[in-house]
Design an enzyme around this catalytic site. Structure first.
Site, PDB file in Angstrom:
ATOM      1  N   ASP A  29       1.067  -5.131   8.021  1.00  0.00           N
ATOM      2  CA  ASP A  29      -0.064  -4.216   7.916  1.00  0.00           C
ATOM      3  C   ASP A  29      -1.323  -5.074   7.772  1.00  0.00           C
ATOM      4  O   ASP A  29      -1.462  -5.836   6.807  1.00  0.00           O
ATOM      5  CB  ASP A  29       0.112  -3.291   6.699  1.00  0.00           C
ATOM      6  CG  ASP A  29      -0.974  -2.222   6.634  1.00  0.00           C
ATOM      7  OD1 ASP A  29      -2.102  -2.471   7.082  1.00  0.00           O
ATOM      8  OD2 ASP A  29      -0.682  -1.125   6.117  1.00  0.00           O
ATOM      9  N   TYR A  79     -11.301   1.411   9.932  1.00  0.00           N
ATOM     10  CA  TYR A  79     -12.467   1.980   9.230  1.00  0.00           C
ATOM     11  C   TYR A  79     -12.920   1.135   8.048  1.00  0.00           C
ATOM     12  O   TYR A  79     -13.771   1.546   7.291  1.00  0.00           O
ATOM     13  CB  TYR A  79     -12.186   3.428   8.793  1.00  0.00           C
ATOM     14  CG  TYR A  79     -10.852   3.655   8.119  1.00  0.00           C
ATOM     15  CD1 TYR A  79     -10.639   3.236   6.814  1.00  0.00           C
ATOM     16  CD2 TYR A  79      -9.819   4.293   8.794  1.00  0.00           C
ATOM     17  CE1 TYR A  79      -9.429   3.449   6.195  1.00  0.00           C
ATOM     18  CE2 TYR A  79      -8.595   4.510   8.183  1.00  0.00           C
ATOM     19  CZ  TYR A  79      -8.404   4.085   6.884  1.00  0.00           C
ATOM     20  OH  TYR A  79      -7.196   4.292   6.278  1.00  0.00           O
ATOM     21  N   LYS A  80     -12.289  -0.052   7.873  1.00  0.00           N
ATOM     22  CA  LYS A  80     -12.723  -0.919   6.777  1.00  0.00           C
ATOM     23  C   LYS A  80     -13.697  -1.951   7.347  1.00  0.00           C
ATOM     24  O   LYS A  80     -14.840  -1.642   7.641  1.00  0.00           O
ATOM     25  CB  LYS A  80     -11.516  -1.576   6.117  1.00  0.00           C
ATOM     26  CG  LYS A  80     -10.504  -0.573   5.550  1.00  0.00           C
ATOM     27  CD  LYS A  80      -9.352  -1.303   4.885  1.00  0.00           C
ATOM     28  CE  LYS A  80      -8.228  -0.354   4.508  1.00  0.00           C
ATOM     29  NZ  LYS A  80      -8.590   0.576   3.438  1.00  0.00           N
ATOM     30  N   PHE A 106       0.845  -1.193   0.000  1.00  0.00           N
ATOM     31  CA  PHE A 106       0.000   0.000   0.000  1.00  0.00           C
ATOM     32  C   PHE A 106       0.888   1.255   0.000  1.00  0.00           C
ATOM     33  O   PHE A 106       1.893   1.308   0.711  1.00  0.00           O
ATOM     34  CB  PHE A 106      -0.926  -0.007   1.219  1.00  0.00           C
ATOM     35  CG  PHE A 106      -1.956   1.083   1.148  1.00  0.00           C
ATOM     36  CD1 PHE A 106      -3.064   0.959   0.332  1.00  0.00           C
ATOM     37  CD2 PHE A 106      -1.794   2.255   1.868  1.00  0.00           C
ATOM     38  CE1 PHE A 106      -3.999   1.974   0.227  1.00  0.00           C
ATOM     39  CE2 PHE A 106      -2.726   3.285   1.771  1.00  0.00           C
ATOM     40  CZ  PHE A 106      -3.834   3.147   0.952  1.00  0.00           C
ATOM     41  N   ARG A 113     -12.149  -2.996  -8.127  1.00  0.00           N
ATOM     42  CA  ARG A 113     -12.059  -3.764  -6.883  1.00  0.00           C
ATOM     43  C   ARG A 113     -13.452  -3.885  -6.283  1.00  0.00           C
ATOM     44  O   ARG A 113     -14.115  -2.888  -6.011  1.00  0.00           O
ATOM     45  CB  ARG A 113     -11.113  -3.036  -5.938  1.00  0.00           C
ATOM     46  CG  ARG A 113     -10.390  -3.925  -4.964  1.00  0.00           C
ATOM     47  CD  ARG A 113      -9.417  -3.134  -4.134  1.00  0.00           C
ATOM     48  NE  ARG A 113     -10.068  -2.061  -3.391  1.00  0.00           N
ATOM     49  CZ  ARG A 113      -9.531  -1.426  -2.352  1.00  0.00           C
ATOM     50  NH1 ARG A 113      -8.329  -1.753  -1.946  1.00  0.00           N
ATOM     51  NH2 ARG A 113     -10.176  -0.465  -1.729  1.00  0.00           N
TER      52      ARG A 113
END
Ligand SMILES: Cc1ncc(COP(=O)(O)O)c(C=O)c1O
Length: 413
Positions: A212, A237-238, A135, A386
């Site tokens: 991560d 927050y996912k 990322f 995605r």
């Protein structure tokens, strides 16, 4: 590893069959716990999870009942401990025993702190290993640290539809390696790395391993303690549905905690911060990872989101994540391949997280078209669409309907 949901998709050739899967879904009632606008199909919970209804209520209660009436007394009535209490709650979802996980700042800042801490523990070593498809924030933070410290980055280049594999990592590490860092679930391909094997490869070279877990927490089982991980960070927050900008977590393996330092010596990382004494001495426990005043509103929201994930249970979440992604892949193969769409995520369910990357040369325009028609997905350049399939809210019919909209776009209708 068995693929518990792998058989579910097998014969779905109609919307009615997808609806039948929803009717038998053991998690179907969890969707009702979330606010979801009726006019969209939301396949982006892996960027920003939806709002749990209980979070709205809890935040109102906190703002009005605690901040509004208790004022500064709130700190002594539980707020000050939230980084460790919520940290332990999340550690519980990640196979981490208590006392090793705390809530911090953004993922980027937490990542900076733990990467810096790792390098302090490996003086004299000059290399950091990560991969070109990691990322962006992880790559940038590591590049910045390398520049500040005069270190070198060793860039791994794995198959883009997959991610880090242990034997390739083993070939890149050596006596100069201080730190190895990868995402456990790839943000592009959804590849799930073998945490134990990759960590072992780093350890065999004498390096520390930083994971991560942003796309893992709340979506796939993680066993930090059992797999020997040293350090980990992740956002909330996912799949934890903690809300925009919710604070991230940091994990440090128990044996490393007493030696671990971090670069931001704020008062709340100090032994007894309220002494206000001269000089910095780290707290003895995981609070040593903290720096400043905790984000209480954000932490209260994370508590709610993580509570829902605990109640659903990570095994059931995983099972449905596999079934949803299997269904998406089966539909792409059977109904979209003729239009030039192909799957860019692993086909083996055991090494695929809860999203599916599909590719098409016109992916950017197709994403815009999908969003215009109410199907919210992500574009990842140059050619990836995605599909984030959040097991607590995404229905099998959502997968069917979203891909039918894509099919209509491709057919020009
Ligand atoms: C793997 C990974 N790391 C980090 C982040 C974001 O970091 P931050 O919370 O600092 O914005 C994301 C966001 O999507 C991510 O997918």
């Amino acid at each position: 590893v068995s693929d518990p949901g792998a058989a579910v998709h097998a014969d779905v050739a109609t919307r009615e069959q997808a609806a039948a899967l929803d009717a038998n879904d053991p998690l179907r009632e969890f969707r009702e716990l979330f606010e979801l606008p009726p006019d969209v199909i939301y396949l982006d919970g892996n960027s920003l999870g939806p709002l749990p209804r209980s979070t709205r209520d809890r935040l109102r209660e906190l703002v009005e009942g605690e901040w509004g009436t208790r004022l500064i007394r709130g700190w002594d009535e539980g707020w000050i401990d939230l980084p460790v209490t919520v940290g332990d709650q999340i550690g519980g979802l990640l196979g981490a025993g208590p006392g090793q996980t705390v809530m911090g700042d953004s993922t980027s800042v937490c990542f900076y702190k733990l990467a810096s801490a790792a390098l302090e523990l490996r003086p004299g070593r000059s290399e950091i290993v990560t991969d070109v498809d990691n990322f962006p924030t992880d790559r940038y933070v590591l590049e910045g640290i390398a520049q500040q410290r005069g270190l070198e980055i060793v860039w791994a280049q794995f198959d883009r539809t997959r991610g880090p594999v242990a034997d390739e990592v083993a070939a890149l590490v050596g006596e100069r390696t201080a730190l190895v860092s990868f995402s456990h679930v790839s943000y592009r391909s959804a590849f799930v790395a073998d945490m134990a094997a990759v960590t072992r490869a780093a350890h065999e070279a004498g390096a520390l391993m930083l994971w991560d877990l942003s796309h893992s927490v709340g979506s796939v089982p993680v066993a930090l303690d059992a797999d020997g991980a040293d350090l980990a960070v992740g956002c909330t927050y996912k799949y934890l549905n903690g809300g925009p900008g919710a604070p991230a977590f940091m994990y440090v393996r128990r044996e490393l905690l007493p030696e671990v330092g971090q670069p931001i010596w704020g008062w709340l990382g100090r032994r007894d911060p309220f002494e206000m004494a001269p000089g910095y001495e780290s707290a003895a426990d995981a609070r040593r990872l903290l720096s400043g005043t905790p984000p209480v509103l954000g932490l209260a929201a994370v508590q709610q989101g993580a509570g829902i994930v605990s109640r659903a249970g990570i095994d059931r979440i995983r099972e449905k994540g596999i079934a949803l992604t299997e269904l998406a892949i089966a539909i792409v193969d059977s109904r979209l391949a003729d239009f030039g769409v192909s799957v860019a995520s692993p086909r083996e369910a055991s090494c695929r997280g809860a999203h599916v990357a599909i590719t098409h040369p016109d992916a950017r325009a197709l994403c815009a078209g999908l969003i215009e028609r109410g199907v919210i997905v992500d574009f990842r350049g140059p050619d990836v669409i995605r599909l984030g399939l959040s097991p607590l809210v995404t229905r099998y019919v959502d997968v069917w309907d979203a891909l039918e909209v894509l099919r209509a776009l491709l057919a020009g209708s």
